[in-house]
Write a protein that holds these residues in place. Structure first.
Motif, PDB file in Angstrom:
ATOM      1  N   ASN A  87       0.823  -1.212   0.000  1.00  0.00           N
ATOM      2  CA  ASN A  87       0.000   0.000   0.000  1.00  0.00           C
ATOM      3  C   ASN A  87       0.855   1.259   0.000  1.00  0.00           C
ATOM      4  N   ILE A  88       1.911   1.262   0.794  1.00  0.00           N
ATOM      5  CA  ILE A  88       2.794   2.432   0.854  1.00  0.00           C
ATOM      6  C   ILE A  88       3.422   2.692  -0.506  1.00  0.00           C
ATOM      7  N   HIS A  89       3.877   1.641  -1.155  1.00  0.00           N
ATOM      8  CA  HIS A  89       4.478   1.817  -2.483  1.00  0.00           C
ATOM      9  C   HIS A  89       3.465   2.399  -3.463  1.00  0.00           C
ATOM     10  N   ALA A  90       2.222   1.902  -3.419  1.00  0.00           N
ATOM     11  CA  ALA A  90       1.183   2.423  -4.314  1.00  0.00           C
ATOM     12  C   ALA A  90       0.868   3.881  -3.990  1.00  0.00           C
ATOM     13  N   LEU A  91       0.779   4.220  -2.713  1.00  0.00           N
ATOM     14  CA  LEU A  91       0.486   5.602  -2.319  1.00  0.00           C
ATOM     15  C   LEU A  91       1.611   6.545  -2.733  1.00  0.00           C
ATOM     16  N   GLU A  92       2.840   6.064  -2.697  1.00  0.00           N
ATOM     17  CA  GLU A  92       3.967   6.900  -3.119  1.00  0.00           C
ATOM     18  C   GLU A  92       3.845   7.287  -4.590  1.00  0.00           C
ATOM     19  N   THR A  93       3.288   6.394  -5.408  1.00  0.00           N
ATOM     20  CA  THR A  93       3.124   6.721  -6.829  1.00  0.00           C
ATOM     21  C   THR A  93       2.075   7.808  -7.036  1.00  0.00           C
ATOM     22  N   MET A  94       1.216   8.015  -6.010  1.00  0.00           N
ATOM     23  CA  MET A  94       0.174   9.042  -6.088  1.00  0.00           C
ATOM     24  C   MET A  94       0.369  10.121  -5.024  1.00  0.00           C
ATOM     25  N   ARG A  95       1.588  10.241  -4.532  1.00  0.00           N
ATOM     26  CA  ARG A  95       1.867  11.217  -3.474  1.00  0.00           C
ATOM     27  C   ARG A  95       1.468  12.631  -3.893  1.00  0.00           C
ATOM     28  N   HIS A  96       1.637  12.953  -5.170  1.00  0.00           N
ATOM     29  CA  HIS A  96       1.311  14.302  -5.654  1.00  0.00           C
ATOM     30  C   HIS A  96      -0.179  14.618  -5.540  1.00  0.00           C
ATOM     31  N   ARG A  97      -1.018  13.577  -5.366  1.00  0.00           N
ATOM     32  CA  ARG A  97      -2.459  13.787  -5.208  1.00  0.00           C
ATOM     33  C   ARG A  97      -2.886  13.836  -3.744  1.00  0.00           C
ATOM     34  N   LEU A  98      -2.002  13.456  -2.836  1.00  0.00           N
ATOM     35  CA  LEU A  98      -2.348  13.485  -1.422  1.00  0.00           C
ATOM     36  C   LEU A  98      -2.265  14.901  -0.883  1.00  0.00           C
ATOM     37  N   SER A  99      -3.116  15.216   0.090  1.00  0.00           N
ATOM     38  CA  SER A  99      -3.027  16.526   0.741  1.00  0.00           C
ATOM     39  C   SER A  99      -1.696  16.619   1.487  1.00  0.00           C
ATOM     40  N   GLN A 100      -1.265  17.819   1.798  1.00  0.00           N
ATOM     41  CA  GLN A 100      -0.006  17.995   2.523  1.00  0.00           C
ATOM     42  C   GLN A 100      -0.043  17.286   3.866  1.00  0.00           C
ATOM     43  N   GLU A 101      -1.176  17.382   4.552  1.00  0.00           N
ATOM     44  CA  GLU A 101      -1.320  16.699   5.845  1.00  0.00           C
ATOM     45  C   GLU A 101      -1.124  15.201   5.686  1.00  0.00           C
ATOM     46  N   HIS A 102      -1.698  14.632   4.652  1.00  0.00           N
ATOM     47  CA  HIS A 102      -1.636  13.190   4.491  1.00  0.00           C
ATOM     48  C   HIS A 102      -0.313  12.742   3.878  1.00  0.00           C
ATOM     49  N   GLN A 103       0.333  13.603   3.132  1.00  0.00           N
ATOM     50  CA  GLN A 103       1.702  13.309   2.718  1.00  0.00           C
ATOM     51  C   GLN A 103       2.594  13.149   3.941  1.00  0.00           C
ATOM     52  N   ALA A 104       2.409  14.041   4.910  1.00  0.00           N
ATOM     53  CA  ALA A 104       3.207  13.973   6.140  1.00  0.00           C
ATOM     54  C   ALA A 104       2.900  12.696   6.917  1.00  0.00           C
ATOM     55  N   LYS A 105       1.633  12.324   7.000  1.00  0.00           N
ATOM     56  CA  LYS A 105       1.265  11.105   7.720  1.00  0.00           C
ATOM     57  C   LYS A 105       1.848   9.873   7.039  1.00  0.00           C
ATOM     58  N   LEU A 106       1.835   9.850   5.715  1.00  0.00           N
ATOM     59  CA  LEU A 106       2.414   8.727   4.987  1.00  0.00           C
ATOM     60  C   LEU A 106       3.912   8.638   5.259  1.00  0.00           C
ATOM     61  N   THR A 107       4.595   9.779   5.264  1.00  0.00           N
ATOM     62  CA  THR A 107       6.033   9.801   5.547  1.00  0.00           C
ATOM     63  C   THR A 107       6.315   9.296   6.955  1.00  0.00           C
ATOM     64  N   GLN A 108       5.513   9.733   7.924  1.00  0.00           N
ATOM     65  CA  GLN A 108       5.691   9.296   9.309  1.00  0.00           C
ATOM     66  C   GLN A 108       5.447   7.793   9.440  1.00  0.00           C
ATOM     67  N   PHE A 109       4.408   7.313   8.800  1.00  0.00           N
ATOM     68  CA  PHE A 109       4.086   5.886   8.852  1.00  0.00           C
ATOM     69  C   PHE A 109       5.205   5.060   8.227  1.00  0.00           C
ATOM     70  N   LYS A 110       5.656   5.486   7.068  1.00  0.00           N
ATOM     71  CA  LYS A 110       6.703   4.754   6.350  1.00  0.00           C
ATOM     72  C   LYS A 110       8.003   4.727   7.153  1.00  0.00           C
ATOM     73  N   ALA A 111       8.386   5.867   7.735  1.00  0.00           N
ATOM     74  CA  ALA A 111       9.638   5.944   8.487  1.00  0.00           C
ATOM     75  C   ALA A 111       9.556   5.162   9.790  1.00  0.00           C
ATOM     76  N   ALA A 112       8.409   5.228  10.472  1.00  0.00           N
ATOM     77  CA  ALA A 112       8.271   4.590  11.779  1.00  0.00           C
ATOM     78  C   ALA A 112       8.390   3.074  11.680  1.00  0.00           C
ATOM     79  N   ARG A 113       7.978   2.498  10.563  1.00  0.00           N
ATOM     80  CA  ARG A 113       8.035   1.035  10.420  1.00  0.00           C
ATOM     81  C   ARG A 113       9.455   0.513  10.501  1.00  0.00           C
ATOM     82  N   ARG A 114      10.436   1.360  10.193  1.00  0.00           N
ATOM     83  CA  ARG A 114      11.841   0.933  10.200  1.00  0.00           C
ATOM     84  C   ARG A 114      12.566   1.302  11.488  1.00  0.00           C
ATOM     85  N   GLN A 115      11.883   2.025  12.364  1.00  0.00           N
ATOM     86  CA  GLN A 115      12.537   2.525  13.564  1.00  0.00           C
ATOM     87  C   GLN A 115      12.617   1.459  14.663  1.00  0.00           C
TER      88      GLN A 115
END
Length: 300
Positions: free
Chosen positions: A238-266
């Motif tokens: 899902n994250i990979h698919a959302l990244e391909t459409m990142r330009h369509r996500l709101s700024q708030e949700h771009q940030a949430k996606l980045t936080q979610f993606k980064a936290a999984r590796r922490q």
């Protein structure tokens, strides 16, 4: 509607379309290579419905049900104001389309909008078994990242939502088309409405029991899938698919996606803090306990 060897129950679903109180609809069926009587039943229904293109059949991509639904959604010759997905073995309640359209028409046409609902469960013979869980928390991208609240068999969406799905394309590797729709539409700032009143009789089979998360057996099956790493794999897709459409996500949700993606590796503490910042939540207590467990075990 997407079909594949669905002759056993297809006639009941087609009859439920005929009983819809909203009458202005056309059925497009993408068949994925059925070897039973599915195509014959569809052709008979097309004749009975009087022709005129009310039922049209196309050939599916034969890459599984997700690719079949997405490819059908992306077919440019299909044009309408609103679109509904249907499985081949359920039964629609008579007011399904009408109820969905009443809400969808309150949303300005340029805003992506998605309607979905609770379902009433039935066994293969048609005996009623109960209901899917009744969700009470508001739909949101922070929920969509870790849970799908609406089955595709209940979903109806407008042209703006369809354009998002078309732009994303039909070659995505995602776990399910309906979860993807919830993520993409909510992430792009669209409107999502969950109707707590069921609009579909959802037929339960042995092979789709995990789709019914209202019983304890199904819940423990889902928990086992978390331990086996399936939830982690689905989130990666899902994250990979959302990244391909990142330009369509709101700024708030771009940030949430980045936080979610980064936290999984922490590591442990940073992982928990990262998921908290993303505001992740599921709709039920049991679901949130499972989410906490998956976070602790790094299975998210």
């Amino acid at each position: 509607m997407c079909t594949y060897n669905g002759a056993s129950f297809l006639a009941e679903q087609l009859e439920s379309f005929q009983r819809q109180t909203h009458r202005n609809w056309t059925l497009y069926v993408s068949d994925d290579g059925s070897q039973d009587q599915t195509l014959h039943l569809l052709q008979v229904s097309s004749i009975q419905w009087g022709g005129g293109g009310r039922l049209q059949i196309v050939e599916g991509p034969r890459r599984g049900f997700v690719a079949n639904f997405l490819s059908l959604t992306c077919r440019t010759h299909i044009k309408a104001d609103f679109y509904a997905w249907s499985d081949q073995d359920d039964i629609w309640k008579e007011d399904k389309l009408q109820k969905a359209l009443v809400w969808l028409k309150t949303i300005p046409g340029h805003i992506p909008a998605l309607y979905c609902s609770r379902t009433e469960l039935m066994c293969e013979s048609g005996m009623l078994l109960g209901y899917s869980p009744k969700f009470s928390l508001a739909p949101h991208f922070s929920n969509a990242l870790v849970q799908n609240i609406g089955g595709g068999n209940t979903m109806v969406f407008n042209q703006a939502a369809r354009e998002l799905l078309q732009e994303a394309g039909d070659n995505l590797a995602v776990p399910s088309h309906d979860w993807w729709a919830y993520q993409l539409i909510s992430g792009a700032g669209g409107k999502v409405h969950y109707d707590p009143v069921p609009t579909v009789l959802y037929r339960q089979h042995d092979e789709n029991l995990v789709g019914n998360n209202s019983c304890w057996i199904a819940r423990f099956k889902r928990l086992r899938m978390v331990f086996q790493g399936h939830f982690y794999e689905w989130n990666t897709q899902n994250i990979h698919a959302l990244e391909t459409m990142r330009h369509r996500l709101s700024q708030e949700h771009q940030a949430k996606l980045t936080q979610f993606k980064a936290a999984r590796r922490q590591k442990f503490i940073l992982r928990i803090l990262g998921f908290q910042r993303a505001g992740l939540y599921r709709q039920t207590l049991f679901g949130n306990l499972g989410l906490i467990l998956a976070t602790l075990l790094k299975k998210i």
